[in-house]
Design a protein around this motif. Sequence first.
Motif, short mmCIF file in Angstrom:
data_model
loop_
_atom_site.label_atom_id
_atom_site.label_comp_id
_atom_site.label_asym_id
_atom_site.label_seq_id
_atom_site.Cartn_x
_atom_site.Cartn_y
_atom_site.Cartn_z
N GLY A 5 17.80 3.30 -27.05
CA GLY A 5 18.23 4.10 -27.93
C GLY A 5 17.44 3.46 -29.14
N CYS A 6 17.07 2.83 -29.14
CA CYS A 6 16.09 1.83 -30.15
C CYS A 6 14.77 2.39 -30.95
CB CYS A 6 15.51 0.36 -30.57
SG CYS A 6 16.81 -1.10 -29.50
N ALA A 7 14.93 3.15 -32.07
CA ALA A 7 13.51 3.10 -32.67
C ALA A 7 12.76 2.73 -33.06
CB ALA A 7 14.09 3.52 -34.18
N GLU A 8 11.05 3.35 -32.79
CA GLU A 8 10.21 2.49 -32.43
C GLU A 8 10.03 1.24 -33.87
OE1 GLU A 8 6.81 5.32 -33.34
OE2 GLU A 8 7.63 6.40 -31.10
N LEU A 52 20.90 16.32 -30.70
CA LEU A 52 19.70 16.33 -31.19
C LEU A 52 19.74 15.43 -32.21
CD1 LEU A 52 17.15 18.34 -31.24
CD2 LEU A 52 18.32 19.30 -32.07
N SER A 53 18.47 14.91 -32.11
CA SER A 53 17.91 14.03 -33.27
C SER A 53 17.10 14.71 -33.33
CB SER A 53 17.65 12.22 -32.95
OG SER A 53 16.77 12.36 -32.21
N LYS A 71 24.44 20.27 -26.58
CA LYS A 71 23.88 19.25 -26.82
C LYS A 71 23.79 20.31 -28.33
CE LYS A 71 22.92 17.13 -23.75
NZ LYS A 71 23.08 15.28 -23.20
N PHE A 72 24.94 19.65 -29.15
CA PHE A 72 25.22 19.15 -30.71
C PHE A 72 24.21 18.02 -31.69
CE2 PHE A 72 29.03 20.25 -28.26
CZ PHE A 72 29.06 21.46 -28.34
N ALA A 73 23.56 19.42 -32.63
CA ALA A 73 23.60 17.64 -34.07
C ALA A 73 24.78 16.93 -34.20
CB ALA A 73 22.32 18.66 -34.95
N ALA A 74 24.45 16.32 -35.02
CA ALA A 74 25.07 15.05 -34.75
C ALA A 74 26.02 15.52 -36.21
CB ALA A 74 24.83 13.28 -35.47
N GLU A 75 26.35 16.01 -37.07
CA GLU A 75 26.43 16.29 -38.25
C GLU A 75 27.68 17.66 -37.55
OE1 GLU A 75 26.51 18.53 -42.60
OE2 GLU A 75 24.82 18.18 -41.78
N GLU A 76 26.82 18.48 -36.85
CA GLU A 76 27.71 19.71 -36.11
C GLU A 76 28.71 19.21 -34.67
OE1 GLU A 76 27.11 23.84 -33.32
OE2 GLU A 76 25.68 21.80 -33.04
N TYR A 77 28.24 17.96 -34.46
CA TYR A 77 29.59 17.28 -33.12
C TYR A 77 30.93 16.84 -34.01
CZ TYR A 77 30.90 14.31 -30.17
OH TYR A 77 32.13 13.12 -29.00
N ARG A 78 30.47 16.51 -35.69
CA ARG A 78 31.51 16.22 -36.63
C ARG A 78 32.38 16.44 -37.25
NH1 ARG A 78 28.39 14.37 -40.73
NH2 ARG A 78 28.65 12.36 -39.36
N LYS A 79 32.01 17.86 -37.38
CA LYS A 79 32.81 19.15 -37.89
C LYS A 79 33.92 20.16 -36.56
CE LYS A 79 29.15 20.83 -41.15
NZ LYS A 79 27.99 21.63 -42.08
N GLY A 85 19.93 3.10 -32.53
CA GLY A 85 18.61 3.56 -33.74
C GLY A 85 17.62 4.35 -33.85
N ASP A 86 17.39 5.74 -32.36
CA ASP A 86 16.52 6.84 -32.58
C ASP A 86 17.57 7.92 -32.77
OD1 ASP A 86 17.88 7.11 -30.33
OD2 ASP A 86 16.04 7.18 -28.37
N GLY A 87 18.14 7.59 -33.13
CA GLY A 87 19.47 8.91 -33.24
C GLY A 87 20.26 9.74 -32.00
N SER A 88 19.47 9.85 -31.00
CA SER A 88 19.92 10.07 -29.68
C SER A 88 21.55 10.54 -29.07
CB SER A 88 18.80 9.60 -28.96
OG SER A 88 19.19 8.30 -28.07
N VAL A 89 22.06 9.35 -29.67
CA VAL A 89 23.22 9.20 -28.32
C VAL A 89 24.12 8.15 -29.81
CG1 VAL A 89 25.24 7.94 -27.51
CG2 VAL A 89 22.89 8.26 -26.78
N VAL A 90 25.46 9.17 -29.90
CA VAL A 90 26.71 8.90 -30.94
C VAL A 90 27.07 8.21 -30.49
CG1 VAL A 90 27.94 9.75 -32.38
CG2 VAL A 90 26.21 10.38 -32.81
N PHE A 91 28.42 6.90 -30.61
CA PHE A 91 29.78 6.68 -30.51
C PHE A 91 31.08 7.35 -31.92
CE2 PHE A 91 27.28 3.94 -27.72
CZ PHE A 91 27.56 4.15 -26.71
N GLN A 92 31.63 8.01 -31.40
CA GLN A 92 33.17 8.88 -32.30
C GLN A 92 33.92 8.12 -32.33
OE1 GLN A 92 34.26 12.33 -32.46
NE2 GLN A 92 32.15 13.40 -33.94
#
Length: 350
Positions: free
Chosen positions: A89-92, A233-234, A313-321, A338-345
């Motif tokens: 999950g970490c970015a590069e 989707l990141s 699979k949603f984009a993070a903003e779409e998931y929040r909405k 860090g890579d934006g692929s998983v969100v805990f909400q």
Amino acid sequence: MHSSVVSSSVKSSSVNALEPVVRAEPLTERIRNSLAALLRVPASRVTVPVNAEKYYDEAAPHTADTSLEEVFQLMRSLNERGMTDARLGCAEGDGPSLRSALTHVVDDLCEGLEGEPIQYTELGPEPVKTGLVLRRLRERGVDVRRYHGVDINPASRATMERELAPVLPAGRFAYHHTLFEELGRLDYRLPGTRNLVTMLGFEEGNEHPGAVSAMLDEILLPGDLFLSEMQVLSESGWQHVFNFYQCDLMRRFSRLALERSRPDVRKSQYGVYLTPLALGDDGAPTMAAVTAEVIPGDGTRVNEVFVTNYCLKFAAEEYRKLREASGRMKVVAERATGDGSVVFQLSQRL
């Protein structure tokens, strides 16, 4: 995004016009028709079992056979990999791992509770992440009055009770063998205790957003909290999604789902597909990641496709909405890898 947890005394607000609606065509039918078009096979040759069928035996729903035990252990192994790999999950360059993102959102929860006790209700019990969350809650001084597991797979109960015993005081473990959507009709709540409901492991993506919203309406009371996990989707595209579904554990889960339903099939080929679905009235496509076993035709018939998993699979903003679309839920904290692929909400019922 992070803000403090809203007071449990806040009353319900009016319904937002964007509230997702469960349309007439089931999600399984949408998956079938979209995948058939993608693979250029007749829809009649695509089988999409109801999601619950992979986790219990309809003929003996309370019996945990060896295949159901393996299903549970496969999901456990997936979570164990996620929680023990410090780089997952970490970015590069840098950024939170999957484990640290979960830890951070639990810290957000603890800060907002301000010492208030909770009931912990888990939809889809799994000991690795749950053990981490419970230990963190205890470290932060949160009194978990009861842990309540809800699962249709009877293989989970004994493992959950045994492995959570070190982090739960005696007498605080409870369990219901039922579908998630039936929980709201059962007498399971501790009176006067705020309920934290969790759904971790991308499970929410198996359902239409309108069905999830309706389920939460049944389960949650004003002030209750909902902690969920979603693969999104990141900016880096779909590679994270493909990598997850191409792993050996998901391949075995797929083949096992086929074996449980079609023990006569000896040969199949695993596939991962991204297919668009029209879920809302606006016609905008939502992508679904679908795993399937392709069963070769007999020479006179086209291949058969047996779907073993599907996840929106949603984009993070779409998931929040989507979470806030009903006007009855408010997102109070989010933590992403860090890579934006998983969100805990973390959200709260208003």
